[in-house]
Design a protein around this motif. Structure first.
Motif, PDB file in Angstrom:
ATOM      1  N   PHE A   1       0.824  -1.211   0.000  1.00 23.64           N
ATOM      2  CA  PHE A   1       0.000   0.000   0.000  1.00 23.64           C
ATOM      3  C   PHE A   1       0.858   1.261   0.000  1.00 23.64           C
ATOM      4  N   ASP A   2       1.988   1.197   0.652  1.00 16.71           N
ATOM      5  CA  ASP A   2       2.931   2.322   0.698  1.00 16.71           C
ATOM      6  C   ASP A   2       3.412   2.691  -0.703  1.00 16.71           C
ATOM      7  N   MET A   3       3.533   1.711  -1.574  1.00 13.85           N
ATOM      8  CA  MET A   3       3.990   1.971  -2.944  1.00 13.85           C
ATOM      9  C   MET A   3       2.977   2.810  -3.710  1.00 13.85           C
ATOM     10  N   PHE A   4       1.693   2.503  -3.546  1.00 10.23           N
ATOM     11  CA  PHE A   4       0.654   3.301  -4.195  1.00 10.23           C
ATOM     12  C   PHE A   4       0.677   4.742  -3.703  1.00 10.23           C
ATOM     13  N   MET A   5       0.896   4.906  -2.425  1.00 16.28           N
ATOM     14  CA  MET A   5       0.896   6.256  -1.857  1.00 16.28           C
ATOM     15  C   MET A   5       2.103   7.059  -2.345  1.00 16.28           C
ATOM     16  N   HIS A   6       3.261   6.426  -2.443  1.00 18.75           N
ATOM     17  CA  HIS A   6       4.434   7.135  -2.953  1.00 18.75           C
ATOM     18  C   HIS A   6       4.277   7.460  -4.441  1.00 18.75           C
ATOM     19  N   PHE A   7       3.690   6.561  -5.201  1.00 12.20           N
ATOM     20  CA  PHE A   7       3.434   6.838  -6.604  1.00 12.20           C
ATOM     21  C   PHE A   7       2.481   8.033  -6.746  1.00 12.20           C
ATOM     22  N   GLY A   8       1.416   8.034  -5.967  1.00 10.14           N
ATOM     23  CA  GLY A   8       0.468   9.155  -6.000  1.00 10.14           C
ATOM     24  C   GLY A   8       1.106  10.455  -5.546  1.00 10.14           C
ATOM     25  N   GLY A   9       1.956  10.377  -4.531  1.00  8.67           N
ATOM     26  CA  GLY A   9       2.653  11.574  -4.066  1.00  8.67           C
ATOM     27  C   GLY A   9       3.610  12.116  -5.113  1.00  8.67           C
ATOM     28  N   GLY A  10       4.345  11.245  -5.786  1.00 13.70           N
ATOM     29  CA  GLY A  10       5.243  11.684  -6.852  1.00 13.70           C
ATOM     30  C   GLY A  10       4.478  12.272  -8.025  1.00 13.70           C
ATOM     31  N   PHE A  11       3.342  11.687  -8.343  1.00 12.63           N
ATOM     32  CA  PHE A  11       2.484  12.200  -9.409  1.00 12.63           C
ATOM     33  C   PHE A  11       2.001  13.603  -9.062  1.00 12.63           C
ATOM     34  N   TRP A  12       1.534  13.781  -7.823  1.00 12.29           N
ATOM     35  CA  TRP A  12       1.049  15.081  -7.382  1.00 12.29           C
ATOM     36  C   TRP A  12       2.176  16.116  -7.363  1.00 12.29           C
ATOM     37  N   GLU A  13       3.344  15.733  -6.875  1.00 20.07           N
ATOM     38  CA  GLU A  13       4.479  16.660  -6.836  1.00 20.07           C
ATOM     39  C   GLU A  13       4.888  17.102  -8.240  1.00 20.07           C
ATOM     40  N   GLY A  14       4.893  16.170  -9.185  1.00 20.33           N
ATOM     41  CA  GLY A  14       5.240  16.510 -10.562  1.00 20.33           C
ATOM     42  C   GLY A  14       4.254  17.492 -11.172  1.00 20.33           C
TER      43      GLY A  14
ATOM     44  N   ALA B   1      14.698   2.716  -0.945  1.00 17.35           N
ATOM     45  CA  ALA B   1      14.918   2.672  -2.392  1.00 17.35           C
ATOM     46  C   ALA B   1      13.597   2.490  -3.137  1.00 17.35           C
ATOM     47  N   SER B   2      12.724   1.649  -2.610  1.00 18.45           N
ATOM     48  CA  SER B   2      11.420   1.435  -3.224  1.00 18.45           C
ATOM     49  C   SER B   2      10.579   2.715  -3.201  1.00 18.45           C
ATOM     50  N   ASP B   3      10.603   3.414  -2.077  1.00 25.36           N
ATOM     51  CA  ASP B   3       9.838   4.660  -1.962  1.00 25.36           C
ATOM     52  C   ASP B   3      10.322   5.703  -2.961  1.00 25.36           C
ATOM     53  N   ILE B   4      11.623   5.851  -3.097  1.00 32.70           N
ATOM     54  CA  ILE B   4      12.165   6.836  -4.041  1.00 32.70           C
ATOM     55  C   ILE B   4      11.868   6.406  -5.477  1.00 32.70           C
ATOM     56  N   PHE B   5      11.957   5.123  -5.761  1.00 31.19           N
ATOM     57  CA  PHE B   5      11.624   4.634  -7.098  1.00 31.19           C
ATOM     58  C   PHE B   5      10.179   4.966  -7.455  1.00 31.19           C
ATOM     59  N   PHE B   6       9.247   4.720  -6.540  1.00 31.79           N
ATOM     60  CA  PHE B   6       7.841   4.993  -6.833  1.00 31.79           C
ATOM     61  C   PHE B   6       7.545   6.488  -6.870  1.00 31.79           C
ATOM     62  N   ASP B   7       8.272   7.288  -6.103  1.00 30.97           N
ATOM     63  CA  ASP B   7       8.156   8.744  -6.247  1.00 30.97           C
ATOM     64  C   ASP B   7       8.545   9.168  -7.660  1.00 30.97           C
TER      65      ASP B   7
END
Length: 142
Positions: A36-49, A112-118
């Motif tokens: 679930f953390d991966m989805f949240m980091h992906f969404g956070g990176g999407f929003w930041e971009g 590393a996984s969190d930064i990758f998904f960001d």
């Protein structure tokens, strides 16, 4: 660029991430669903971009010229660099809180996984911006 449309998407995404995080903390989804953390980091990176693409052209700084009229490698690099900087700052905060306040050991794989998904979210934000938000003039040959 349709700034109003982009702002609506940013606000919707911000509320979606907030509600998802609230529900995840209420029902312990971060510990019960390991990915679930991966989805949240992906969404956070999407929003930041998307936030970067919406906000920084407004500043019109002389040392930070950002032209949204055309997509180029500089724009992509600046957007991804912004997402990476925010992701690294978040990971430093997370490491500090986990190590010193929560007494959890440091996990390099999680970081590393969190930064990758960001970064994946940031790349998706650039792609989404080009395909859905940018307004291209039609070439009409008469």
């Amino acid at each position: 660029m349709d700034r109003t449309k982009l702002l609506k998407h940013l606000v919707f995404l911000m509320f979606f991430i907030f509600v998802a995080d609230f529900i995840a903390q209420k029902f312990y989804l971060y510990t019960s669903i390991w990915y679930f953390d991966m989805f949240m980091h992906f969404g956070g990176g999407f929003w930041e971009g998307l936030l970067f693409l919406w906000f920084f052209p407004l500043l019109n700084l002389p040392f930070f010229h950002l032209s949204i009229e055309k997509i180029d490698l500089k724009l992509i690099c600046k957007t991804i660099s912004f997402v990476l900087m925010i992701g690294i700052l978040w990971e430093v905060f997370e490491i500090y809180t986990h190590n010193y306040l929560g007494h959890d050991p440091f996990n390099i794989l999680d970081t590393a996984s969190d930064i990758f998904f960001d970064l994946a979210g940031g790349f998706m934000a650039v792609l989404y911006f080009v395909k859905r938000i940018m307004v291209f003039k039609e070439n009409k040959v008469e």
